[in-house]
Motif scaffolding. Structure first.
Motif, short mmCIF file in Angstrom:
data_model
loop_
_atom_site.label_atom_id
_atom_site.label_comp_id
_atom_site.label_asym_id
_atom_site.label_seq_id
_atom_site.Cartn_x
_atom_site.Cartn_y
_atom_site.Cartn_z
N GLY A 72 0.81 -1.22 0.00
CA GLY A 72 0.00 0.00 0.00
C GLY A 72 0.83 1.26 0.00
N HIS A 73 2.10 1.12 0.37
CA HIS A 73 2.94 2.32 0.48
C HIS A 73 3.98 2.42 -0.64
CE1 HIS A 73 0.72 3.13 4.02
NE2 HIS A 73 0.96 1.89 4.43
N ILE A 74 3.65 1.80 -1.77
CA ILE A 74 4.42 2.03 -2.99
C ILE A 74 3.98 3.39 -3.54
CG2 ILE A 74 4.77 1.29 -5.39
CD1 ILE A 74 4.18 -1.58 -4.46
N LYS A 120 -1.26 13.18 1.00
CA LYS A 120 -0.50 12.71 2.17
C LYS A 120 -1.09 11.38 2.65
CE LYS A 120 2.03 13.79 6.08
NZ LYS A 120 2.16 14.52 7.31
N CYS A 121 -0.19 10.46 2.95
CA CYS A 121 -0.61 9.13 3.40
C CYS A 121 -0.45 9.03 4.92
CB CYS A 121 0.27 8.09 2.71
SG CYS A 121 -0.13 6.39 3.14
N GLY A 122 -1.18 8.10 5.52
CA GLY A 122 -1.08 7.84 6.96
C GLY A 122 0.34 7.48 7.40
N CYS A 123 1.14 6.97 6.47
CA CYS A 123 2.51 6.56 6.82
C CYS A 123 3.47 7.74 6.85
CB CYS A 123 3.01 5.51 5.83
SG CYS A 123 3.42 6.19 4.21
N GLY A 124 3.01 8.92 6.41
CA GLY A 124 3.86 10.10 6.41
C GLY A 124 4.35 10.47 5.01
N ASN A 125 4.34 9.51 4.11
CA ASN A 125 4.76 9.76 2.73
C ASN A 125 3.63 10.43 1.94
OD1 ASN A 125 6.24 9.54 0.32
ND2 ASN A 125 5.52 7.46 -0.08
N HIS A 126 3.93 10.88 0.74
CA HIS A 126 2.90 11.44 -0.15
C HIS A 126 2.76 10.56 -1.38
CE1 HIS A 126 2.23 15.48 1.67
NE2 HIS A 126 3.38 15.15 2.27
N GLY A 127 1.53 10.38 -1.84
CA GLY A 127 1.28 9.71 -3.11
C GLY A 127 1.41 8.19 -3.10
N CYS A 128 1.31 7.57 -1.91
CA CYS A 128 1.28 6.10 -1.85
C CYS A 128 0.03 5.60 -2.59
CB CYS A 128 1.16 5.63 -0.41
SG CYS A 128 2.59 6.00 0.60
N ILE A 129 0.11 4.40 -3.14
CA ILE A 129 -1.05 3.82 -3.83
C ILE A 129 -2.27 3.76 -2.91
CG2 ILE A 129 -0.25 1.42 -3.39
CD1 ILE A 129 -2.18 2.53 -6.52
#
Ligand SMILES: [Zn+2]
Length: 319
Positions: free
Chosen positions: A164-166, A174-183
């Motif tokens: 999910g975090h590719i 913004k993703c829950g993991c802190g990254n931006h644009g995760c699938i």
């Protein structure tokens, strides 16, 4: 002494089953996770769930080999610890394995829930004849599990398989993991709903408008609208499939899998999702690797998690 208990701890239900050594379900049931979701409360409810499953059957505890538990979050199977769990409350370094084993006086093994589901599908479902198999679950979030040469691949920190975090969009949401644009920010059930609602607010024409005005949308209502011919919903799912295809191509080119299976509620969207997914994956994959891979829907539904947790426990006991 050959019965295993498989448990899948979810945000809403704790699902469980008793299985024979071949993974056949002897009985299954589900129990509310409750709203507290603190470590203490979930441990208590999980323990009760196992006891109730056994009580309702004719199987004596002495015939139980052990309990395999799938739990959401970052987990060390080796240490028996849940480092954190996003949808639970105050879960930090919870010794889930030893607590439940102590309470039940049974051997217990714990696994990440998506890894457990991947093993379930590989053992008895959509990945049965594969050697290298990927499961991608499209739910509220996107989870995954990787089986390479018939073994679950965890990586040295046991955090492999976070499909999910590719990243698929540079500077995306913004993703829950802190990254931006995760699938996950594009193709999870909740992200699709968010994207649909944003477009409707901007004036997009769709049969979903009425439902949106009455209450919030669901991913299910979007794919039902697509099935009924709503062009907006079709395009939204088609777009989602494209992004999933971008991620799939990365997986295909990296791992050369036999099968990538998609589970979770959204996988029911069928061709509206899968045709663009396959097309995009084909466009971006190494030819020979794409020729091999089968891109399919997972087959065990909600049972994959507890079947896989029981199966992984059996694998651990073999060693
Ligand atoms: Zn992410």
């Amino acid at each position: 002494m050959n019965i295993t208990v498989g448990i899948d701890i979810g945000g809403t239900f704790i699902k469980g089953a008793l299985l024979d050594p071949k993974g056949r379900i002897l009985s299954k049931d589900e129990f509310p996770t409750g709203s507290k979701r603190t470590p203490k409360d979930v441990i208590k409810r999980t323990t009760e769930a196992v006891s109730l499953l056994l009580q309702k059957s004719t199987i004596a505890k002495k015939n139980v080999l052990g309990v395999g538990i799938g739990c959401p979050g970052q987990i060390s199977s080796q240490k028996g610890i849940v480092y954190n769990s996003p949808n639970m409350k105050n879960w930090e370094n919870v010794p889930l394995q030893s607590e439940i084993s102590k309470a039940l006086s049974l051997p217990v093994e714990i696994f990440n829930d998506a890894n457990a589901a991947a093993w379930g599908e590989f053992w008895l479902g959509s990945g049965k004849n594969a050697s290298t198999f990927i499961l991608c679950t499209l739910g509220t979030g996107i989870g995954g599990g990787i089986i390479i040469d018939k073994k679950l691949y965890l990586g040295p920190d046991e955090c492999a398989g976070e499909l999910g975090h590719i990243t698929v969009v540079n500077n995306g949401p913004k993703c829950g993991c802190g990254n931006h644009g995760c699938i996950e920010t594009i193709a999870s059930a909740s992200s699709i709903v968010k994207r649909a609602e944003k477009k409707i607010r901007r004036g997009a024409r769709t049969t979903l408008t009425k439902e949106y005005e009455k209450n919030s949308l669901t991913a299910k209502s979007i794919y039902i609208a697509a099935k009924n011919g709503d062009a907006f919903s079709k395009e939204l799912l088609n777009d989602t499939g494209k992004y999933l295809g971008i991620a799939a191509a990365g997986i295909i080119n990296t791992l050369n899998p036999d099968i990538i299976a998609y589970g979770g509620g959204l996988s029911k969207a069928g061709k509206f999702l899968f045709s663009s997914l396959k097309e995009e994956a084909k466009r971006r994959s190494i030819k020979i690797a794409f020729k091999r891979v089968k891109i399919i829907k997972a087959s065990l539904g909600n049972d994959a998690g507890f079947i896989g947790a029981a199966g992984l426990m059996l694998e651990k006991r073999k060693k």
